[in-house]
Design a protein around this motif. Structure first.
Motif, short mmCIF file in Angstrom:
data_model
loop_
_atom_site.label_atom_id
_atom_site.label_comp_id
_atom_site.label_asym_id
_atom_site.label_seq_id
_atom_site.Cartn_x
_atom_site.Cartn_y
_atom_site.Cartn_z
N GLY A 189 0.26 -7.00 2.41
CA GLY A 189 0.78 -6.59 1.11
C GLY A 189 0.48 -7.66 0.07
O GLY A 189 -0.34 -8.56 0.29
N GLU A 190 1.20 -7.54 -1.03
CA GLU A 190 0.89 -8.38 -2.20
C GLU A 190 1.61 -9.74 -2.14
O GLU A 190 0.98 -10.78 -1.96
CB GLU A 190 1.34 -7.59 -3.43
CG GLU A 190 1.21 -8.27 -4.73
CD GLU A 190 1.68 -7.35 -5.87
OE1 GLU A 190 1.62 -6.11 -5.74
OE2 GLU A 190 2.12 -7.89 -6.90
N ALA A 191 2.90 -9.71 -2.27
CA ALA A 191 3.69 -10.95 -2.36
C ALA A 191 5.15 -10.60 -2.13
O ALA A 191 5.56 -9.46 -2.33
CB ALA A 191 3.52 -11.57 -3.75
N PRO A 192 5.95 -11.58 -1.72
CA PRO A 192 7.37 -11.29 -1.55
C PRO A 192 8.02 -10.87 -2.87
O PRO A 192 7.64 -11.36 -3.93
CB PRO A 192 7.96 -12.63 -1.09
CG PRO A 192 6.79 -13.50 -0.72
CD PRO A 192 5.60 -12.98 -1.44
N PRO A 226 8.74 -10.29 5.12
CA PRO A 226 8.06 -9.36 4.22
C PRO A 226 8.59 -7.94 4.36
O PRO A 226 9.05 -7.54 5.43
CB PRO A 226 6.59 -9.42 4.65
CG PRO A 226 6.61 -9.93 6.04
CD PRO A 226 7.85 -10.77 6.19
N PHE A 227 8.49 -7.20 3.28
CA PHE A 227 8.80 -5.77 3.29
C PHE A 227 10.15 -5.44 3.91
O PHE A 227 10.22 -4.74 4.92
CB PHE A 227 7.67 -4.99 3.99
CG PHE A 227 6.42 -4.85 3.15
CD1 PHE A 227 6.36 -3.90 2.15
CD2 PHE A 227 5.33 -5.68 3.36
CE1 PHE A 227 5.21 -3.77 1.36
CE2 PHE A 227 4.19 -5.56 2.57
CZ PHE A 227 4.13 -4.60 1.58
N VAL A 228 11.20 -5.96 3.30
CA VAL A 228 12.55 -5.65 3.79
C VAL A 228 13.35 -4.78 2.83
O VAL A 228 14.45 -4.35 3.15
CB VAL A 228 13.37 -6.93 4.13
CG1 VAL A 228 12.82 -7.64 5.34
CG2 VAL A 228 13.45 -7.86 2.93
N ALA A 281 2.01 -9.32 6.72
CA ALA A 281 1.94 -10.55 5.90
C ALA A 281 1.57 -10.16 4.48
O ALA A 281 1.32 -8.99 4.19
CB ALA A 281 0.92 -11.51 6.49
N ASN A 282 1.54 -11.14 3.62
CA ASN A 282 1.21 -10.91 2.22
C ASN A 282 0.08 -11.83 1.77
O ASN A 282 -0.17 -12.87 2.40
CB ASN A 282 2.43 -11.19 1.34
CG ASN A 282 3.46 -10.07 1.37
OD1 ASN A 282 3.11 -8.91 1.19
ND2 ASN A 282 4.71 -10.43 1.60
N ILE A 283 -0.55 -11.46 0.67
CA ILE A 283 -1.56 -12.34 0.04
C ILE A 283 -0.89 -13.65 -0.37
O ILE A 283 -1.40 -14.73 -0.09
CB ILE A 283 -2.17 -11.64 -1.20
CG1 ILE A 283 -2.91 -10.36 -0.80
CG2 ILE A 283 -3.04 -12.59 -2.01
CD1 ILE A 283 -4.26 -10.55 -0.18
N TYR A 335 -2.41 3.09 -0.74
CA TYR A 335 -1.48 2.73 -1.81
C TYR A 335 -0.30 1.93 -1.27
O TYR A 335 0.05 2.01 -0.10
CB TYR A 335 -0.96 4.00 -2.50
CG TYR A 335 -2.01 4.73 -3.30
CD1 TYR A 335 -2.67 4.10 -4.34
CD2 TYR A 335 -2.33 6.05 -3.02
CE1 TYR A 335 -3.63 4.78 -5.08
CE2 TYR A 335 -3.29 6.74 -3.76
CZ TYR A 335 -3.94 6.09 -4.79
OH TYR A 335 -4.89 6.75 -5.53
N HIS A 336 0.31 1.19 -2.18
CA HIS A 336 1.47 0.37 -1.82
C HIS A 336 2.70 1.28 -1.71
O HIS A 336 2.88 2.18 -2.54
CB HIS A 336 1.69 -0.67 -2.93
CG HIS A 336 2.61 -1.77 -2.53
ND1 HIS A 336 3.97 -1.60 -2.44
CD2 HIS A 336 2.38 -3.06 -2.18
CE1 HIS A 336 4.53 -2.74 -2.06
NE2 HIS A 336 3.58 -3.64 -1.89
N PRO A 337 3.57 1.05 -0.72
CA PRO A 337 4.76 1.90 -0.62
C PRO A 337 5.63 1.86 -1.88
O PRO A 337 6.29 2.86 -2.20
CB PRO A 337 5.51 1.36 0.60
CG PRO A 337 4.80 0.12 1.03
CD PRO A 337 3.45 0.11 0.40
N1 URA Z 1 5.79 -5.86 -1.60
C1 URA Z 1 4.82 -6.56 -0.98
O1 URA Z 1 3.65 -6.40 -1.28
N2 URA Z 1 5.17 -7.41 -0.04
C2 URA Z 1 6.42 -7.60 0.35
O2 URA Z 1 6.66 -8.38 1.24
C3 URA Z 1 7.42 -6.85 -0.30
C4 URA Z 1 7.09 -5.98 -1.27
#
Ligand code: URA
Length: 237
Positions: free
Chosen positions: A92-95, A105-107, A131-133, A207-209
């Motif tokens: 994904g992108e970033a926290p 990530p992604f919580v 993980a994220n970028i 696509y991103h959730p």
């Molecule tokens: N969106 C992201 O891309 N990464 C995360 O960890 C949370 C939301």
């Protein structure tokens, strides 16, 4: 189509009739085991995973990173979570705020939808690595700056080298463009098999959730992307 798969597609907001004619092979035993062991947490638990020593060393190195200014505003770094031997690496992108607080990530809401997307593929969250970028939260969830991506790049590459995934699923424009060093619009990246730079590791883009939460109609496209990713994975394993 199996009933549990139907259930997760329903959670994703995808009507089953969309996929009636498309056989999808998923790992039934893994999903059922995961459900019966109650491992499929809709809200992921924030339990520190036990990492193999090299990944753990890297996580500790990242935890004290000051390579860019994001270290000044973070609560903590977000290394990544999941199976250190995973075949699937989700990037994904970033926290965001929740991830910065919990260190995973992604919580948040997007994370719950990501879990459903993975389960629709027969992949419990615990089976993949996520993980994220960027490992630190950009203030106010702004887009990562190029210098932040550059500063964090070697960490992701080291994670990939250690985990040795078979396939990467890049979720969202920021992840896809930064991972692949492309400026192609995400709509045009869908349905293509890319390679992680300087490797033969396939990268599939969707696509991103968080975008799906804002644009639920696009979930059908995501299911197409996930099926394409599964086909790509199957063809190389
Ligand atoms: N969106 C992201 O891309 N990464 C995360 O960890 C949370 C939301």
């Amino acid at each position: 189509m199996q009933s549990y798969q139907r259930q997760y597609l329903k959670e994703m907001g995808i009507d089953v009739w969309v996929d009636r004619n498309t056989p999808v092979s998923i790992n039934e035993s893994v999903v059922e085991k995961s459900i019966s062991q109650n491992k499929v947490s809709v809200q992921p638990e924030n339990q520190p995973s036990v990492l193999p020593v090299e990944l753990d060393t890297l996580a500790k190195q990242i935890a004290v990173c000051t390579k860019c200014s994001l270290h000044e505003s973070r609560t903590q770094t977000v290394f990544g979570v999941g199976n250190p031997d995973a075949d699937w690496l989700v990037i994904g992108e970033a926290p965001g705020a929740d991830e910065d607080r919990q260190g995973e990530p992604f919580v948040g809401r997007a994370g719950r939808l990501l879990n459903s997307m993975l389960l629709a593929m027969g992949l419990p969250r615990e089976q993949v690595f996520i993980a994220n970028i960027l490992k630190c939260r950009p203030p106010n969830n702004r887009d990562p700056k190029p210098e932040e991506v550059t500063a964090c790049e070697s960490y992701l590459r080291q994670q990939i080298d250690l985990i040795k995934p078979i396939i990467i699923l890049a979720v969202g424009r920021i992840a896809a463009q930064n991972l692949l060093k492309l400026e192609t619009p995400i709509g045009k990246m869908r349905g293509q098999r890319y390679q992680y730079p300087d490797s033969e590791l396939p990268v599939i883009v969707t696509y991103h959730p968080a975008y799906l939460l804002r644009s639920p109609r696009e979930k059908r496209k995501v299911w197409e992307d996930l099926k394409f990713a599964m086909q790509t994975y199957k063809a190389i394993t």
